[in-house]
Design an enzyme around this catalytic site. Structure first.
Site, PDB file in Angstrom:
ATOM      1  N   ASN A 146       2.418 -44.087   9.598  1.00  0.00           N
ATOM      2  CA  ASN A 146       4.537 -43.879   9.925  1.00  0.00           C
ATOM      3  C   ASN A 146       3.919 -44.003  11.564  1.00  0.00           C
ATOM      4  O   ASN A 146       4.964 -44.576  12.559  1.00  0.00           O
ATOM      5  CB  ASN A 146       5.125 -43.357   9.599  1.00  0.00           C
ATOM      6  CG  ASN A 146       5.046 -42.641   8.239  1.00  0.00           C
ATOM      7  OD1 ASN A 146       4.844 -44.292   7.271  1.00  0.00           O
ATOM      8  ND2 ASN A 146       5.796 -42.117   7.464  1.00  0.00           N
TER       9      ASN A 146
ATOM     10  N   TYR B 110       0.721 -36.663  -6.463  1.00  0.00           N
ATOM     11  CA  TYR B 110       0.294 -37.040  -5.947  1.00  0.00           C
ATOM     12  C   TYR B 110      -0.943 -38.102  -7.344  1.00  0.00           C
ATOM     13  O   TYR B 110      -1.023 -37.224  -7.931  1.00  0.00           O
ATOM     14  CB  TYR B 110      -0.911 -36.765  -5.460  1.00  0.00           C
ATOM     15  CG  TYR B 110       0.050 -35.874  -3.600  1.00  0.00           C
ATOM     16  CD1 TYR B 110       0.553 -37.105  -3.010  1.00  0.00           C
ATOM     17  CD2 TYR B 110      -0.180 -34.930  -3.360  1.00  0.00           C
ATOM     18  CE1 TYR B 110       1.159 -36.708  -2.187  1.00  0.00           C
ATOM     19  CE2 TYR B 110       0.503 -34.514  -2.538  1.00  0.00           C
ATOM     20  CZ  TYR B 110       1.391 -35.019  -0.798  1.00  0.00           C
ATOM     21  OH  TYR B 110       1.780 -34.658  -0.156  1.00  0.00           O
TER      22      TYR B 110
ATOM     23  N   ARG C  33      -3.933 -39.686  -5.555  1.00  0.00           N
ATOM     24  CA  ARG C  33      -4.954 -38.516  -4.181  1.00  0.00           C
ATOM     25  C   ARG C  33      -6.790 -38.708  -4.737  1.00  0.00           C
ATOM     26  O   ARG C  33      -7.330 -38.345  -3.828  1.00  0.00           O
ATOM     27  CB  ARG C  33      -3.885 -38.791  -3.824  1.00  0.00           C
ATOM     28  CG  ARG C  33      -4.152 -37.426  -2.683  1.00  0.00           C
ATOM     29  CD  ARG C  33      -3.053 -36.883  -2.224  1.00  0.00           C
ATOM     30  NE  ARG C  33      -3.132 -37.700  -0.750  1.00  0.00           N
ATOM     31  CZ  ARG C  33      -2.408 -37.289   0.514  1.00  0.00           C
ATOM     32  NH1 ARG C  33      -1.179 -36.517   0.480  1.00  0.00           N
ATOM     33  NH2 ARG C  33      -2.667 -37.605   1.065  1.00  0.00           N
TER      34      ARG C  33
ATOM     35  N   ASN D 203       1.997 -30.850   9.912  1.00  0.00           N
ATOM     36  CA  ASN D 203       2.335 -31.131   8.688  1.00  0.00           C
ATOM     37  C   ASN D 203       1.864 -30.969   6.958  1.00  0.00           C
ATOM     38  O   ASN D 203       0.428 -31.731   6.440  1.00  0.00           O
ATOM     39  CB  ASN D 203       1.565 -32.880   8.810  1.00  0.00           C
ATOM     40  CG  ASN D 203       2.705 -34.347   9.313  1.00  0.00           C
ATOM     41  OD1 ASN D 203       3.317 -34.489   8.817  1.00  0.00           O
ATOM     42  ND2 ASN D 203       2.257 -35.111  10.042  1.00  0.00           N
TER      43      ASN D 203
ATOM     44  N   ARG E  27       1.029 -29.236   3.827  1.00  0.00           N
ATOM     45  CA  ARG E  27       0.823 -29.920   2.462  1.00  0.00           C
ATOM     46  C   ARG E  27      -0.245 -28.644   1.372  1.00  0.00           C
ATOM     47  O   ARG E  27      -0.505 -29.060   1.481  1.00  0.00           O
ATOM     48  CB  ARG E  27       0.568 -31.200   2.173  1.00  0.00           C
ATOM     49  CG  ARG E  27       0.760 -33.238   3.434  1.00  0.00           C
ATOM     50  CD  ARG E  27       2.590 -32.936   2.847  1.00  0.00           C
ATOM     51  NE  ARG E  27       3.022 -34.230   3.528  1.00  0.00           N
ATOM     52  CZ  ARG E  27       3.087 -34.615   4.942  1.00  0.00           C
ATOM     53  NH1 ARG E  27       3.433 -32.650   5.431  1.00  0.00           N
ATOM     54  NH2 ARG E  27       3.668 -35.106   5.581  1.00  0.00           N
TER      55      ARG E  27
ATOM     56  N   GLY F 248      14.647 -29.259  13.682  1.00  0.00           N
ATOM     57  CA  GLY F 248      15.533 -30.316  12.781  1.00  0.00           C
ATOM     58  C   GLY F 248      17.216 -30.842  13.231  1.00  0.00           C
ATOM     59  O   GLY F 248      16.943 -31.327  14.518  1.00  0.00           O
TER      60      GLY F 248
ATOM     61  N   GLY G 209       9.827 -36.249  11.491  1.00  0.00           N
ATOM     62  CA  GLY G 209       8.838 -35.459  12.319  1.00  0.00           C
ATOM     63  C   GLY G 209       7.330 -36.410  12.445  1.00  0.00           C
ATOM     64  O   GLY G 209       7.189 -36.964  13.814  1.00  0.00           O
ATOM     65  N   ASP G 210       7.763 -38.090  12.021  1.00  0.00           N
ATOM     66  CA  ASP G 210       6.640 -38.547  12.603  1.00  0.00           C
ATOM     67  C   ASP G 210       7.218 -39.925  13.140  1.00  0.00           C
ATOM     68  O   ASP G 210       6.636 -39.626  14.374  1.00  0.00           O
ATOM     69  CB  ASP G 210       5.844 -39.913  11.120  1.00  0.00           C
ATOM     70  CG  ASP G 210       5.413 -39.152   9.903  1.00  0.00           C
ATOM     71  OD1 ASP G 210       4.551 -38.167  10.337  1.00  0.00           O
ATOM     72  OD2 ASP G 210       5.284 -40.065   9.134  1.00  0.00           O
TER      73      ASP G 210
END
Ligand code: ATP
Length: 309
Positions: free
Chosen positions: A38, A104, A106, A166, A168, A227, A257-258
């Protein structure tokens, strides 16, 4: 020639068309999802040359991702295809506009096989900036090692290292994430956490205290995302809240954010003063939340400038 090098996992994203629990959803438009790609697409749209690296499965989904990202004008020439594992997938459930869950597929994906030997130092060192996210080191031990070697390469060639945490928590434990984030942050020149991520990394609560703790004894640029309120910029010489832009209707908060990161990297490449850099990143974040999809809303430079007027 590339200005920015970034790498990570991009998955095929199946986005539930109906706002229902996933087991009742019949149709899933097929999209592409990955924070680093992104950012790469955002930079390409802003007029920069950017190299994105990943290991993709030698399968139709891997080829789809590769074509999509290349089609957006990103240099994908360093990407590798492997027969040892499949391309990762992601399903997005929407229970309401605000209540979105991801599932996910992945684990042990092709991208999780990225390893230090995959990095091409001659290719990477053409770039002025190395962009790292905190997702890549969470994928596997060899991905973590790859991040650390990329950082060494960037340091050797005096590249600017930009770190976007980021977080996760589906990928690893909070304890491990905190340790690795702080390790990467100690090498980074620019850190772009959301306030919650900054609090997570430092244990502080107030914005300014988080920034001071992230800076430590070193000379870094800390930009904390707030934000709709915009962002807080903190360097040795500058401490300022940079106001966000009002958004009429939030369509899709994901990807802000990206877009913001792409705006920061673009501004750094242009050598703009930091408050200007952050202001433009705020504008891009605000544009992105008004459009559905992670990359669809990413603007060109003239479009950002029109928006800011
Ligand atoms: P993401 O959901 O993509 O992970 P993030 O949590 O990293 O995003 P946010 O703070 O949500 O980051 O958004 C990044 C930037 O986008 C903000 O600093 C701000 O400039 C802009 N932005 C986000 N949401 C809004 C909003 N509702 N109104 C205006 N600007 C916004």
């Amino acid at each position: 020639n590339i200005d920015v090098f970034t790498f990570g996992e991009t998955m095929v994203l199946f986005q539930a068309e109906q706002m229902l629990p996933l087991e009742y959803v019949h149709t899933f438009p097929k999209l592409v999802g990955g924070a680093e790609s992104n950012v790469a697409i955002g930079l390409a749209r802003l007029g920069h040359s950017v190299g994105w690296f990943s290991k993709l499965g030698d399968d139709p989904f891997g080829r789809y991702i590769h074509k999509f990202i290349r089609g957006e004008g990103v240099d994908t020439s360093s990407c590798l295809f492997t027969e040892k594992a499949q391309t990762g997938l992601l399903f997005k459930e929407r229970l309401s506009p605000e209540d979105v869950n991801v599932y996910y597929y992945r684990k042990n994906s092709a991208a999780s096989l990225m390893e230090p030997a995959d990095l091409n130092e001659d290719y990477i060192s053409q770039a002025k900036i190395l962009h790292i996210t905190g997702i890549t080191p969470a994928l596997s031990e060899s991905c973590y090692q790859t991040v650390m070697v990329a950082i060494q390469i960037a340091k050797k060639h005096k590249m600017t290292i930009v770190f976007d945490p980021n977080l996760r928590l589906k990928l690893w434990s909070a304890e491990k994430a905190k340790e690795v984030f702080n390790e990467i942050a100690s090498h980074a020149d620019v850190i772009l956490p959301g306030l919650d991520e900054g609090q997570f990394m430092t244990g502080k609560t107030e914005v300014e205290d988080v920034a001071v703790a992230l800076m430590g004894e070193q000379d870094k640029t800390i930009i904390i995302k707030l934000g709709s309120k915009g962002a807080y910029l903190h360097t040795k010489h500058e401490k300022a809240y940079i106001e966000g832009f009002p958004v009429d209707r939030i369509v899709d908060p994901v990807g802000a954010g990206d877009g913001f990161a792409a705006g920061i990297l673009s501004g750094l490449l242009r050598n703009d003063p930091l408050p200007v850099v952050v202001k433009r990143a705020n504008a891009i974040g605000a544009i992105v939340v008004g459009v559905s999809g992670d990359v669809e809303g990413l603007p060109t430079l003239p479009a950002v400038e029109r928006f800011m007027e």
